[in-house]
Design a protein around this motif. Structure first.
Motif, PDB file in Angstrom:
ATOM      1  N   LYS A 109      -2.000   1.707  -7.367  1.00  0.00           N
ATOM      2  CA  LYS A 109      -3.135   1.673  -6.441  1.00  0.00           C
ATOM      3  C   LYS A 109      -3.821   0.309  -6.409  1.00  0.00           C
ATOM      4  N   GLU A 110      -3.522  -0.524  -7.425  1.00  0.00           N
ATOM      5  CA  GLU A 110      -4.207  -1.810  -7.523  1.00  0.00           C
ATOM      6  C   GLU A 110      -3.198  -2.946  -7.377  1.00  0.00           C
ATOM      7  N   GLY A 150       2.583   4.575  -0.370  1.00  0.00           N
ATOM      8  CA  GLY A 150       2.135   5.917  -0.724  1.00  0.00           C
ATOM      9  C   GLY A 150       2.869   6.438  -1.939  1.00  0.00           C
ATOM     10  N   ARG A 180       0.841  -1.203   0.000  1.00  0.00           N
ATOM     11  CA  ARG A 180       0.000   0.000   0.000  1.00  0.00           C
ATOM     12  C   ARG A 180       0.873   1.249   0.000  1.00  0.00           C
ATOM     13  N   LYS A 193       1.963   4.188 -12.402  1.00  0.00           N
ATOM     14  CA  LYS A 193       0.724   3.664 -12.974  1.00  0.00           C
ATOM     15  C   LYS A 193       0.474   2.251 -12.459  1.00  0.00           C
ATOM     16  N   ARG A 244       1.320   4.653  -5.058  1.00  0.00           N
ATOM     17  CA  ARG A 244      -0.021   5.161  -5.371  1.00  0.00           C
ATOM     18  C   ARG A 244       0.035   6.525  -6.034  1.00  0.00           C
ATOM     19  N   ALA A 245       0.998   7.348  -5.612  1.00  0.00           N
ATOM     20  CA  ALA A 245       1.069   8.713  -6.136  1.00  0.00           C
ATOM     21  C   ALA A 245       1.859   8.817  -7.422  1.00  0.00           C
TER      22      ALA A 245
END
Length: 398
Positions: free
Chosen positions: A164-165, A154, A152, A161, A157-158
């Protein structure tokens, strides 16, 4: 004048600490940001190849394991001896700090705080984090960033590509004061429990750590009481009354991301890139390899000015480990779906060829190609079990 680092590494676990160490040894200016106080739930097993490749001193091994026991849903047990070697065990509380200290001794600048964001101006990326001691927001300018901030992430996610998944299981364990041999507990043996009552889709474990032990489980399903399952596992192993030292839980990713870099100035490593082995959940070795290949990729970018080299981290990792991940993923998909399948998997583990090839591959982190007939036999037996041709409680050896 504000210093511009060559690389800022976000995350000080085995992956980030390894990347920072390697880059500092290469003479690069490196900052390592770590969120102090977090200890990842982990069985702590490290194979001989990790000890060899990353020069881990014997003092970091809190136990040396010579047997692995597989336990089926009906309680059948298969003991697999570890021939010609051992599996080392580390305590992440001390092992991770050893790696961070080693990176600092090589020249990496340590910073303690929580990652906030990345901003950019021209060819300079600015990493912002909140300093743990002061609570102030601190900025570090850098040419490149390695995101090694765990599942997860950070950073992922930011910045990347698909970051987040990512599929994962939740792992939970309790570090306990371990006695000498008691109940079914053996301080020289790792127990792996394939029982839907403990975990409906993964497994439970009892791993000795010398004077302590890690007892825990993982699951990707909602509604499972991880603490109750661990309590049941402790009771079944005769460890219910042992004092608890600490409790930890965290997500464990089970599939490498399709992309690890942003094509500009950042690459992921370790859990942030999803490199935990399916089926086994093993992550320390792959995290450290991920940190190393990320460091190599950054070194190439710094030497050439070509950001395309960031993509070589994933390419190099997958070239060496894709086949193992694929096979372990298929094994998890095939055998972790039900207790009937798990029963068959433990039966399959009775086979001597399965035992030898499995542990040779684990110890050396590559598929064994020296015994092709053994691979063929295993493939046939595997199909027979999946098709239900042989009983799950069949003969111990074919």
């Amino acid at each position: 004048m504000t210093q511009t680092f060559d690389v800022v590494v976000i995350g000080g676990g085995p992956s980030g600490a390894t990347a920072a160490h390697d880059l500092a040894l290469a003479g690069r200016s490196v900052a390592l940001i770590d969120k102090a106080g977090r200890i990842k739930p982990c069985g702590g097993a490290v194979p001989p190849r990790l000890i060899r490749d990353f020069d881990i001193p014997d003092s970091q091994l809190v136990a040396k394991i010579n047997t692995a026991r597989m336990i089926s849903p009906t309680g059948r047990q298969v003991d697999i001896p570890i021939e010609d070697g051992y599996v080392g065990m580390v305590d992440r509380e001390h092992f991770d700090e050893f790696l961070r200290l080693r990176a600092a001794e090589a020249g990496a600048a340590r910073h303690t705080g929580t990652f906030l964001r990345i901003e950019r101006s021209g060819n300079v990326a600015t990493v912002f984090y909140r300093d743990k001691a002061s609570g102030e927001e601190v900025r570090l300018d850098t040419r490149l960033v390695i995101g090694a901030d765990g599942a997860r992430s950070g950073v992922a996610r930011a910045e990347v590509k698909g970051g987040k998944e990512i599929p994962y299981v939740i792992a939970y364990h309790e570090i306990i004061e371990a006695p000498d041999a008691v109940g079914s507990y053996d301080p020289a043996r790792c127990d792996v429990v394939y029982d839907g009552q403990i975990s409906p889709d993964f497994y439970g474990w009892v791993f000795p750590h010398g004077t302590s032990a890690s007892v825990g489980m993982g699951t990707g399903r909602d509604g499972v009481d991880l603490k109750e399952a661990t309590r049941a596992l402790r009771a079944a192993s005769g460890l219910a009354d042992c004092p608890t030292i600490r409790k930890e839980g965290a997500p464990i990713p089970l599939k490498p991301l399709e992309r690890w870099d942003n094509g500009r100035d950042l690459v992921l490593a370790g859990d942030a890139a999803g490199v935990v082995a399916p089926s086994s959940g093993e992550g320390i070795f792959y995290a450290m390899v991920g940190g190393r290949v990320a460091a190599v990729a950054c070194e190439k970018v710094l030497a050439t000015g070509q950001a395309a080299h960031l993509a070589t981290a994933r390419k190099r990792f997958m070239k060496d480990h894709k086949a193992v991940f694929k096979i372990l993923g298929a094994m998890q998909d095939a055998y972790y779906k039900s207790d009937e399948r798990r029963e068959r998997f433990v039966t399959l583990c009775h086979d001597v060829d399965v035992q030898r090839l499995t542990f040779e591959a684990y110890m050396n982190k590559e598929l064994v190609k020296a015994r092709p007939m053994a691979h063929i036999k295993i493939g046939i037996k595997n199909l027979a079990h999946l098709m239900g041709i042989v009983p799950a409680t069949g003969a111990r050896q074919a």
